[in-house]
Design a protein around this motif. Structure first.
Motif, PDB file in Angstrom:
ATOM      1  N   ALA A  75       0.852  -1.186   0.000  1.00  0.00           N
ATOM      2  CA  ALA A  75       0.000   0.000   0.000  1.00  0.00           C
ATOM      3  C   ALA A  75       0.894   1.244   0.000  1.00  0.00           C
ATOM      4  CB  ALA A  75      -0.915   0.011   1.223  1.00  0.00           C
ATOM      5  N   GLY A  76       0.695   2.127  -0.990  1.00  0.00           N
ATOM      6  CA  GLY A  76       1.483   3.348  -1.109  1.00  0.00           C
ATOM      7  C   GLY A  76       0.680   4.567  -0.692  1.00  0.00           C
ATOM      8  N   PHE A  77       1.323   5.503   0.011  1.00  0.00           N
ATOM      9  CA  PHE A  77       0.618   6.605   0.651  1.00  0.00           C
ATOM     10  C   PHE A  77       1.088   7.972   0.149  1.00  0.00           C
ATOM     11  CE2 PHE A  77      -0.026   2.957   3.254  1.00  0.00           C
ATOM     12  CZ  PHE A  77      -1.268   3.121   3.842  1.00  0.00           C
ATOM     13  N   HIS A  78       0.346   9.004   0.559  1.00  0.00           N
ATOM     14  CA  HIS A  78       0.640  10.383   0.154  1.00  0.00           C
ATOM     15  C   HIS A  78       2.032  10.840   0.598  1.00  0.00           C
ATOM     16  CE1 HIS A  78      -3.801  11.849  -0.367  1.00  0.00           C
ATOM     17  NE2 HIS A  78      -3.391  11.041  -1.315  1.00  0.00           N
ATOM     18  N   ASP A  79       2.484  10.350   1.743  1.00  0.00           N
ATOM     19  CA  ASP A  79       3.747  10.829   2.303  1.00  0.00           C
ATOM     20  C   ASP A  79       4.970  10.135   1.703  1.00  0.00           C
ATOM     21  OD1 ASP A  79       3.495   8.323   3.396  1.00  0.00           O
ATOM     22  OD2 ASP A  79       3.929   8.946   5.463  1.00  0.00           O
ATOM     23  N   GLY A  80       4.778   9.288   0.688  1.00  0.00           N
ATOM     24  CA  GLY A  80       5.894   8.612   0.048  1.00  0.00           C
ATOM     25  C   GLY A  80       6.266   7.286   0.673  1.00  0.00           C
ATOM     26  N   SER A  81       5.493   6.801   1.624  1.00  0.00           N
ATOM     27  CA  SER A  81       5.786   5.520   2.270  1.00  0.00           C
ATOM     28  C   SER A  81       5.000   4.402   1.597  1.00  0.00           C
ATOM     29  CB  SER A  81       5.435   5.566   3.758  1.00  0.00           C
ATOM     30  OG  SER A  81       4.045   5.771   3.937  1.00  0.00           O
ATOM     31  N   VAL A  82       5.571   3.194   1.653  1.00  0.00           N
ATOM     32  CA  VAL A  82       4.922   1.989   1.150  1.00  0.00           C
ATOM     33  C   VAL A  82       4.930   0.949   2.255  1.00  0.00           C
ATOM     34  CG1 VAL A  82       4.981   0.128  -0.549  1.00  0.00           C
ATOM     35  CG2 VAL A  82       5.603   2.447  -1.233  1.00  0.00           C
ATOM     36  N   LEU A  83       3.754   0.467   2.628  1.00  0.00           N
ATOM     37  CA  LEU A  83       3.630  -0.535   3.678  1.00  0.00           C
ATOM     38  C   LEU A  83       3.439  -1.911   3.028  1.00  0.00           C
ATOM     39  CD1 LEU A  83       3.217   2.047   5.310  1.00  0.00           C
ATOM     40  CD2 LEU A  83       1.394   0.892   6.586  1.00  0.00           C
ATOM     41  N   LEU A  84       4.182  -2.898   3.526  1.00  0.00           N
ATOM     42  CA  LEU A  84       4.124  -4.255   3.000  1.00  0.00           C
ATOM     43  C   LEU A  84       3.493  -5.175   4.038  1.00  0.00           C
ATOM     44  CD1 LEU A  84       5.024  -6.083   0.572  1.00  0.00           C
ATOM     45  CD2 LEU A  84       7.038  -6.649   1.954  1.00  0.00           C
ATOM     46  N   PHE A  85       2.429  -5.893   3.618  1.00  0.00           N
ATOM     47  CA  PHE A  85       1.718  -6.811   4.503  1.00  0.00           C
ATOM     48  C   PHE A  85       1.889  -8.245   4.019  1.00  0.00           C
ATOM     49  CE2 PHE A  85      -0.403  -2.745   4.750  1.00  0.00           C
ATOM     50  CZ  PHE A  85      -0.715  -2.591   6.092  1.00  0.00           C
TER      51      PHE A  85
END
Length: 465
Positions: A165-175
């Motif tokens: 999941a990629g977000f507005h702040d430039g981070s990508v979370l991996l589940f």
């Protein structure tokens, strides 16, 4: 985690219709293996394997499954091939052939890699998952609660084992899937100069399972980062973007062979294509987004506007790009050659554009979804989403998101999350869970995921039951 019971709507399931449609094909094939009383050979005592060599029976079984798939859908393949195995004990022995099941996985389910020890088990898993999808048998879970606007999700990507999941702040979370556990957080270069508040907002994610598990993501400033999933939280910058030369990277997609970026802001530089192996830029050109050049720059400071363009790879070597007014098909193997173009007189809600296995889907301003064949762009089927959005799109209030997988089209709107058959256009069912207005959605063969600003990140698993 909760499970959704099956819902049978639309005049019978594909599995039942598939068995009926596959039966004549299977009986015809079975008749080939039986002797008729008037046949001169009936007086001669021959064993079945002398008349029908094993490889020939395998070919017959595979063809029966493929014919059933073409006539009645993929769920018809299993009952058709099982009917072939009932001809005699010799034909039943062919059911133990791994080569046969590997061929069936490839030709029926477009699967070239098995996640289970045997190809037969893989075929059974694929059939069961597709049947679960057809009849709404799934397990539901919420992975993240709603968060602030700064952490709003912009992109989702699914593989067999991960959700990114990629977000507005430039981070990508991996589940991790199916558990839904957060494994790692990847971030763009924090020391990068920014031009606009949302220059580092994620604009695309590529999540690959083979040959090596790898995550590639892009931001609106044109930067591309690559992360090996066996190194937690570590991402390297593979390409440095140039906003002034290329404009804003509005969407990004790819596979094991190519990376493709769709830019808006500088005329004549819409398409950017990279060789994924060497990470070298091999093509720049195209005018697909030229009419949205000014809006492309606005995305760096304002993400409330409608999405400008979407790009997807429906099959190896071909990419589709779509704006609100037109659609293009580009040959990746031939230096960005345009294979087809289509003007969209009723417009397109760009957030509804998705592609899979040689098909592309888009919902127009009337709420009518059309699935087209790639690269011809000929219409295969259509269905009404029940939401007329003409006039609202310019105001930035339209919230119709859509995605598709091998068989099904999933549309998220104010009426919830609904599912159609992507080959016939038949409406199937609506998810029981009400998540509010979805901002982004993604689907794979097994999973559906969606993010809604007021309820967070959601996951539906159709392979868990």
């Amino acid at each position: 985690m909760s499970s959704s019971p099956p819902e049978r709507r639309g005049g019978g399931g594909e599995g039942e219709r598939g068995e009926e449609a596959a039966a004549p094909v299977a009986r015809a094939a079975a008749g080939l293996g039986r002797r008729r009383s008037g046949d001169p050979s009936s007086s001669r005592q021959r064993s079945a394997d002398e008349v029908w060599p094993e490889h020939f029976v395998e070919a017959v079984a595979a063809q029966v499954a493929v014919d059933a798939t073409r006539s009645a859908g993929r769920l018809a393949a299993a009952p058709a091939v099982v009917a072939v195995f009932q001809v005699c004990s010799t034909w039943r022995d062919v059911s133990r052939s791994e080569l046969l099941w590997q061929d069936l996985c490839r030709r029926v389910w477009s699967r070239r890699r098995s996640s289970l020890p045997s190809w037969r088990d893989e075929f059974v898993r694929l059939h069961r998952t597709a049947a679960n999808f057809r009849f709404r048998r799934c397990a539901y879970s919420q992975l993240l609660p709603a968060s602030s606007d700064a952490l709003s999700c912009r992109r989702l990507a699914l593989s067999d084992h991960y959700l990114a999941a990629g977000f507005h702040d430039g981070s990508v979370l991996l589940f991790d899937l199916p558990a839904g556990q957060l494994l790692a957080t990847y971030r763009a270069d924090p020391h990068r100069d920014r031009l606009g508040r949302f220059s580092q907002a994620i604009s695309g994610i590529i999540l690959l399972a083979e040959p090596d598990e790898c995550l590639t993501f892009s931001s609106q400033d044109g930067d591309i980062h690559v992360a090996s999933l066996d190194v937690s939280g570590s991402a390297r910058r593979a390409h440095v973007g140039n906003l002034m030369e290329d404009g804003t990277l509005v969407d990004f997609t790819g596979d094991a062979r190519w990376w493709v970026g769709l830019f808006a802001g500088v005329p004549g530089r819409s398409w950017h294509i990279w060789d994924a192996d060497t990470e070298q830029l091999v093509y720049v050109g195209g005018t697909l987004t030229d009419s949205n050049a000014i809006l492309g720059w606005h995305l760096l400071t304002d993400l409330s506007r409608p999405v400008l363009a979407r790009t997807r790879i429906p099959e190896p070597g071909i990419v589709v790009g779509c704006t609100a007014s037109s659609m293009e098909v580009v040959d990746l193997n031939d230096s960005g050659t345009i294979l087809n173009q289509l003007e969209l007189p009723h417009g397109a809600i760009v957030d509804s554009v998705d592609a899979c296995e040689g098909r592309v889907m888009a919902v127009d301003s009337r709420g009518l979804a059309k699935v087209r064949e790639v690269p011809t762009l000929q219409e295969l089927c259509r269905f009404g989403t029940g939401r007329r959005v003409e006039g609202q799109q310019q105001q930035g209030t339209v919230r119709v998101k859509a995605c598709m997988n091998w068989c099904y089209a999933i549309v998220c709107s104010g009426r919830g999350v609904r599912v159609w058959d992507a080959t016939t256009g038949a409406y199937l069912y609506s998810f029981r869970e009400r998540i509010g207005e979805a901002a982004v959605a993604a689907a794979s063969d097994r999973y559906v995921s969606a993010w809604a600003g007021d309820s967070g990140l959601h996951l539906w698993d159709f392979g868990a039951l």
